[in-house]
Design an enzyme around this catalytic site. Structure first.
Site, mmCIF file in Angstrom:
data_model
loop_
_atom_site.group_PDB
_atom_site.id
_atom_site.type_symbol
_atom_site.label_atom_id
_atom_site.label_comp_id
_atom_site.label_asym_id
_atom_site.label_seq_id
_atom_site.Cartn_x
_atom_site.Cartn_y
_atom_site.Cartn_z
ATOM 1 N N LYS A 82 0.836 -1.217 0.000
ATOM 2 C CA LYS A 82 0.000 0.000 0.000
ATOM 3 C C LYS A 82 0.856 1.246 0.000
ATOM 4 O O LYS A 82 2.017 1.241 0.430
ATOM 5 C CB LYS A 82 -0.964 0.021 1.197
ATOM 6 C CG LYS A 82 -0.290 0.051 2.589
ATOM 7 C CD LYS A 82 0.130 1.412 3.092
ATOM 8 C CE LYS A 82 0.904 1.323 4.399
ATOM 9 N NZ LYS A 82 1.660 2.535 4.741
ATOM 10 N N ASP A 131 -2.345 -1.549 10.138
ATOM 11 C CA ASP A 131 -2.429 -1.588 8.669
ATOM 12 C C ASP A 131 -2.946 -2.925 8.137
ATOM 13 O O ASP A 131 -3.170 -3.061 6.930
ATOM 14 C CB ASP A 131 -1.033 -1.367 8.051
ATOM 15 C CG ASP A 131 -0.550 0.066 8.186
ATOM 16 O OD1 ASP A 131 -1.367 0.950 8.495
ATOM 17 O OD2 ASP A 131 0.655 0.287 7.967
HETATM 18 O O1 C5P Z 1 -0.289 -1.050 14.653
HETATM 19 P P1 C5P Z 1 1.144 -1.372 14.485
HETATM 20 O O2 C5P Z 1 1.596 -2.440 15.426
HETATM 21 O O3 C5P Z 1 1.529 -1.688 13.078
HETATM 22 O O4 C5P Z 1 1.929 -0.066 14.849
HETATM 23 C C1 C5P Z 1 3.333 -0.067 15.024
HETATM 24 C C2 C5P Z 1 3.724 1.152 15.821
HETATM 25 O O5 C5P Z 1 3.532 2.320 15.043
HETATM 26 C C3 C5P Z 1 2.929 1.378 17.078
HETATM 27 O O6 C5P Z 1 3.475 0.668 18.147
HETATM 28 C C4 C5P Z 1 3.068 2.881 17.280
HETATM 29 O O7 C5P Z 1 4.328 3.198 17.803
HETATM 30 C C5 C5P Z 1 3.055 3.389 15.848
HETATM 31 N N1 C5P Z 1 1.700 3.782 15.411
HETATM 32 C C6 C5P Z 1 1.124 4.943 15.920
HETATM 33 N N2 C5P Z 1 -0.116 5.317 15.520
HETATM 34 C C7 C5P Z 1 -0.787 4.588 14.601
HETATM 35 C C8 C5P Z 1 -0.229 3.420 14.053
HETATM 36 C C9 C5P Z 1 1.031 3.041 14.486
HETATM 37 O O8 C5P Z 1 1.727 5.626 16.747
HETATM 38 N N3 C5P Z 1 -2.001 4.996 14.205
#
Ligand code: C5P
Length: 315
Positions: free
Chosen positions: A24, A153
């Site tokens: 993406k 994501d």
């Molecule tokens: O959701 P995911 O585990 O992929 O996110 C990885 C990291 O990216 C989270 O731990 C956070 O630090 C950051 N993140 C964020 N806000 C979001 C998505 C991700 O701060 N909306």
């Protein structure tokens, strides 16, 4: 082998199941202030592009998932249970009361740690592959909920197409999108998403970060299929771009090189360090990719189009 827990499921696949899953780019990424849980509220427009990983799930007689990976950057991919593909298998198996006796082979083509949701794609693909392998026929809504547990994501990797993401990116509303052509410039090395969000926090410290809102102008341009209209909004649409450029200043040269080569617009893809270039058509894409390759400002290029379908079981 006959004792494998999935063997009893009436619709279990006879052999290995392969799922193809797209990368993406966020054509909009509006980022709000850090929330109490550490995540950031987003208003983001995800667009799936024709650059794919494939995940093949094969039944084993083991007591947990194993992971293998081949392709560019595969030496950077964790093969233990921190891999989202392994976590997806464990999550689905726990929900169904099964043992996740499965090997997950990832054929990698999406840049690793590149801001194109490659790890999330593998999580969504593994979930769908295991669902088919074990004959679970889990309803789509439940699969999307499991994806959201795996990462912000991951639901979009399952859904594909084009969608507005709110919350931390996991709450999706499909949006109309015309066809567009893209070149991606893969950078040397990766960037960790949490590090880029932390840099965003540092750069915005002491300022009032507005609540993120979807851009009506961008959504209209996306729906129109008019590359000039989309190009007009892209350069200021990624709220994480200043943070990614702060951590990797050399990406500014890649952005300049792509535009000098004839791209209509360039932006950092998600949290980077991959950069994305909108081009008028495939022919223009091949020219921009060749010039970017020759510029020495990136490691590799990929010519793609959008929108692409979400995670799909291959026949
Ligand atoms: O959701 P995911 O585990 O992929 O996110 C990885 C990291 O990216 C989270 O731990 C956070 O630090 C950051 N993140 C964020 N806000 C979001 C998505 C991700 O701060 N909306």
């Amino acid at each position: 082998m006959s004792a494998a827990p999935h063997a009893a499921a009436p619709h279990a696949a006879a052999g290995p199941v392969t799922v193809r899953v797209p990368a993406k780019v966020n054509v909009q990424l509006a980022v709000g202030a850090a929330r109490a849980d550490g995540f950031h509220d987003l208003a983001t427009v995800f667009l799936a592009v024709s650059l794919y990983d494939e995940v093949t799930a094969t039944a084993t007689s083991g007591d947990g998932p194993t992971v293998g990976c081949e392709g560019p950057g595969s030496d950077q991919v964790p093969l233990d249970r921190t891999n989202l593909a392994a976590r997806a298998a464990e999550l689905l198996a726990a929900r169904a009361g099964l043992t996740p006796a499965v090997h997950l082979h990832i054929a990698k083509n999406i840049p690793v740690a590149g801001g194109m949701a490659g790890g999330s794609a593998d999580g969504a693909a593994a979930l769908l592959a295991c669902d088919a392998l074990w004959g679970l026929a889990t309803p789509r809504e439940e699969l999307l909920e499991l994806c959201a547990e795996l990462g912000s994501d991951v639901p979009f990797s399952l859904l594909g197409g084009a969608a507005l993401g709110t919350g931390r990116g996991e709450l999706l509303t499909p949006v109309p999108a015309g066809r567009f052509h893209w070149v991606f410039a893969v950078a040397h090395g990766g960037l960790s998403t949490p590090t880029v969000f932390r840099e965003f926090d540092r750069l915005t410290e002491g300022t009032a970060v507005p609540a993120p809102r979807a851009s009506a102008e961008l959504l209209a341009a996306l729906a129109s299929g008019d590359p000039d209209a989309l190009a007009a909004v892209l350069p200021r649409s990624n709220g994480l771009q200043p943070a990614a450029l702060s951590l990797r200043p050399e990406l500014a040269r890649t952005l300049e090189a792509g535009v000098a080569a004839g791209a209509l617009a360039g932006l950092v893809s998600g949290s980077g360090p991959t950069t994305a270039f909108l081009v008028r058509d495939e022919e223009a894409g091949l020219k921009v990719a060749a010039e970017l390759d020759a510029s020495g400002t990136c490691r590799a290029t990929r010519v793609t189009s959008s929108p692409a379908a979400g995670a799909t079981v291959l026949a």
